[in-house]
Scaffold this active site. Structure first.
Site, short mmCIF file in Angstrom:
data_model
loop_
_atom_site.label_atom_id
_atom_site.label_comp_id
_atom_site.label_asym_id
_atom_site.label_seq_id
_atom_site.Cartn_x
_atom_site.Cartn_y
_atom_site.Cartn_z
CG HIS A 95 42.60 92.92 54.78
ND1 HIS A 95 41.75 92.10 55.24
CD2 HIS A 95 42.60 93.98 55.59
CE1 HIS A 95 41.15 92.50 56.18
NE2 HIS A 95 41.55 93.68 56.20
CG ASP A 97 43.23 97.49 58.20
OD1 ASP A 97 42.45 96.64 57.77
OD2 ASP A 97 43.35 97.58 59.61
CG HIS A 252 44.05 92.39 59.63
ND1 HIS A 252 44.96 93.27 59.24
CD2 HIS A 252 42.98 92.70 59.67
CE1 HIS A 252 44.09 94.26 58.71
NE2 HIS A 252 43.04 93.91 59.03
FE LIG Z 1 41.33 95.08 57.96
#
Ligand SMILES: [Fe+2]
Length: 301
Positions: A95, A97, A252
């Site tokens: 994903h 953030d 990440h």
């Molecule tokens: Fe994250």
């Protein structure tokens, strides 16, 4: 002349910065670190013995900070700190953030407080390299597409070993307590470097104009370029590490391979701007408010 070293970790993403104390950076050195972050997408600093206030102060040099999260409560005393605690959640999916709001953070910082003796690595992918890897026909297709990102989707998983089932359930309930849906360009132009990159990740759940089945198939194809090993940096945590990544051009993943061992990081994120596609069109809200309680760069459109 730099007083510090920037040592590449992978060929396409990631560098370790050696020889600095992030609590004490001149404007000149900070500018060099900012330039290195643009180039390498993620920078890692070992042996930084930081307090929460130190982490907040360092992150603030990149710009105004967001709150901890749009829905998940942060630290009681310091609302910018999001504890990333293995007892309550595991980020074991790729994903970027907070892409479900219109202005996702530009930079995320993660600092290790408790790390397992093995496992629990953080993987970070260069989504610009992924874009460049696409065959031209797929690149042209991706540039035309828009994806809807949401925090409310069918993310179903059992609590991990070592997690507290009640804390896990409470975290999930808080996570979806308010719903956002935002359409972002599948290919985003980085506002500083102008690099094009695949801006998708785990919150991207559908492609505008396509069925859910067509959306999933296409997103999976694009995502397979993001997760190619060549495009991924892998960080093996020690206590007192700090990593900083450009959330506008990376995805990440936290490997959930440490069983019931404790792991605790603190996250602080820097507010970002509205993503822009290759045609100059800006991301737009589909559902939910402007998230102004969370990010100072919120805009109403
Ligand atoms: Fe994250």
């Amino acid at each position: 002349m730099s007083q510090f070293d920037v040592r590449k970790v992978g060929g396409r993403i990631g560098a370790e910065v050696v020889g600095v104390d992030v609590r004490d950076l001149s404007d000149e050195v900070f500018a060099e670190i900012g330039a290195a972050l643009l180039e390498h997408k993620v920078l890692a600093f070992r042996g930084q013995d930081l307090t929460d206030d130190d982490q907040i102060a360092f992150a603030s040099r990149f710009g105004a900070l967001t709150g901890a999260h749009p829905t998940v409560p942060g630290d009681e005393e310091r609302p910018e700190i999001l504890p990333v605690d293995s007892e309550s959640s595991r980020a074991d999916q790729w994903h970027t953030d907070v892409t479900f709001v219109r202005t996702p953070p530009k930079i995320s910082t993660l600092r290790s407080l408790v790390v397992p003796p093995y496992g629990g690595n953080t993987l970070i992918s260069n989504t610009a390299a992924a874009y460049r890897d696409l065959p031209e026909e797929l690149r042209l297709l991706a540039e035309r597409l828009w994806a809807v990102h949401t925090n409310d989707y069918d993310y179903v998983r059992p609590a991990s070993a070592g997690a507290d089932p009640e804390k896990f359930a409470a975290h999930r309930e808080a996570f979806v307590s308010r719903v956002w849906k935002t359409a972002h360009p599948v290919v985003r132009v980085h506002p500083e470097s102008q690099e094009r990159n695949l801006f998708i990740g785990g919150f991207a759940q559908s492609v505008v104009g396509l069925s859910s089945r067509e959306s999933r198939a296409l997103l999976d194809i694009f995502q397979s370029y993001v997760t190619r090993p060549e495009n991924v940096f892998r960080w093996r945590w020690a206590p007192n590490d700090l990593i900083v990544f450009d959330n506008r051009i990376t995805q990440h993943y936290a490997a959930d391979d440490y069983g019931d061992l404790p792991r605790l990081l603190h996250r602080v994120t820097v507010a970002g701007d509205v993503p822009v596609g290759v045609d100059g069109k800006e991301s737009y809200r589909v559902e939910g408010d402007d998230a102004s309680h969370y990010t100072p760069t919120a805009t109403a459109a």
